[in-house]
Every structure is written in C-alpha cells, then in structure tokens.
Design a protein around this motif. Structure first.
Motif, short mmCIF file in Angstrom:
data_model
loop_
_atom_site.label_atom_id
_atom_site.label_comp_id
_atom_site.label_asym_id
_atom_site.label_seq_id
_atom_site.Cartn_x
_atom_site.Cartn_y
_atom_site.Cartn_z
N MET A 21 12.90 -4.44 32.20
CA MET A 21 12.73 -3.86 33.54
C MET A 21 13.14 -4.88 34.60
SD MET A 21 11.50 -1.01 35.02
CE MET A 21 10.02 -0.29 34.42
N LEU A 29 16.14 -4.46 37.33
CA LEU A 29 15.91 -4.61 38.77
C LEU A 29 16.82 -5.67 39.37
CD1 LEU A 29 12.02 -4.40 38.99
CD2 LEU A 29 13.66 -2.82 39.99
N THR A 75 10.88 1.80 41.60
CA THR A 75 10.28 2.04 40.28
C THR A 75 9.05 2.91 40.43
OG1 THR A 75 11.03 -0.11 39.49
CG2 THR A 75 9.28 0.93 38.25
N GLU A 117 6.00 5.43 38.15
CA GLU A 117 5.35 5.65 36.86
C GLU A 117 4.38 6.81 36.98
OE1 GLU A 117 3.69 2.35 34.29
OE2 GLU A 117 1.84 3.45 34.74
N ALA A 122 8.07 6.08 32.94
CA ALA A 122 8.43 5.16 34.02
C ALA A 122 9.94 5.16 34.19
CB ALA A 122 7.92 3.77 33.72
N GLU A 123 10.38 4.93 35.41
CA GLU A 123 11.81 4.94 35.72
C GLU A 123 12.10 3.99 36.86
OE1 GLU A 123 15.31 5.76 34.85
OE2 GLU A 123 14.38 7.68 34.41
N THR A 124 13.21 3.29 36.76
CA THR A 124 13.70 2.47 37.86
C THR A 124 15.06 3.03 38.25
OG1 THR A 124 12.55 0.51 37.09
CG2 THR A 124 14.41 0.15 38.57
N ARG A 165 15.00 8.31 44.22
CA ARG A 165 13.63 8.31 43.69
C ARG A 165 13.07 9.72 43.52
NH1 ARG A 165 9.12 6.32 47.51
NH2 ARG A 165 8.02 7.87 46.31
N SER A 224 7.39 2.00 45.61
CA SER A 224 7.90 1.36 44.41
C SER A 224 6.83 0.47 43.78
CB SER A 224 9.13 0.53 44.74
OG SER A 224 9.67 -0.03 43.58
#
Length: 146
Positions: A11, A15, A27, A29, A83-85, A91, A125
C-alpha cells in the motif's frame, strides 16, 4: 498469504507511485462482521458466534461514475474488509454492501432485516466505514432459545 506488514508495504509503495506521478491519492476502507444469530432474535448475544468464510459483496460508484464490484470473505472473527487506493478524483461516492452466502452448515438462513446497506462514502482518505453486522440464522432454533 500476505501478512499485515507486507500489505502495508505494498500500500505504501502504491501511494508513493501515485504521489510521484503528481496525482493526489485517496484510500478508503469498508469493514463489517457476519454473525450466526443462533436464537434468531436479531440481536447479538453470548450464544451467537462469528461466521468464518461468509461471502459479502461490496459495490461502489466512484465520483467519476465508475462502478467497482468487490467480493470479500470473513476471517475467523467474522470480519470482512474491502480497501482501495485510487486518485482523489475517482474516490468512492456511494456504496452498498450485502451478504451473499454463509458456508456454515448450521447457520445459512439470512435474517430478513439484513438485505443490504446503502450509504454515501464521505470519509477522508485513510479512514474506514463500519457496517452493521449481517446476521444469519439456523434453520432450527435450539430449545434453549425458546
């Protein structure tokens, strides 16, 4: 299987790559629990237990209109996490979580009150959204519940 430290390193590298490319990263979640409601009383009590391996679907629409579909399975504590970035401009805006199935042989009937949860994702985030537990019930309620 990745350890927590490996996950954090991946992660962090992601980033860093987004930051170096000049795009502001975001990010998010989503997490929750899946529980066997042994007595079928729609509340979590001492007789109830976590359901490991239960499947949950998470669908999110981003600010740019993209639809993202996630599939998650619960761990030994009945917890699932997605979870995602991504770039800030993409977003999550709206999300929906819903239980798909329980693989526990004695607790497979979904409670009527738990069809799914729809919500706006407004967290900044690095923050997470907790979802109320999804409850499954046994086909036959034990005598001690009556």
């Amino acid at each position: 299987m990745e350890t927590g430290m490996q996950k954090e390193m991946v992660m962090g590298l992601f980033l860093l790559l987004i930051t170096l490319s000049g795009v502001r990263a975001w990010t998010g979640e989503i997490h929750g629990r899946v529980v066997c409601d042994v007595c079928g009383d729609s509340s979590i009590g001492p007789e109830d237990h976590a359901l490991e391996g239960a499947e949950v679907a998470v669908l999110c629409i981003t600010k740019s209109g993209e639809v993202l579909n996630y599939q998650a399975f619960t761990n030994s504590k009945g917890v699932y996490t997605v979870a995602e970035t991504m770039p800030e401009s993409d977003r999550w805006a709206e999300c929906m979580t819903r239980p798909i199935s329980s693989f526990h042989e004695h607790c497979t009937q979904l409670s009527d009150a738990n069809a799914g949860v729809k919500f706006s994702y407004k967290n900044p985030s690095g923050y997470s959204q907790a979802i109320k537990p999804f409850l499954y019930q046994p086909a036959n309620v034990p005598m001690y519940c009556i």
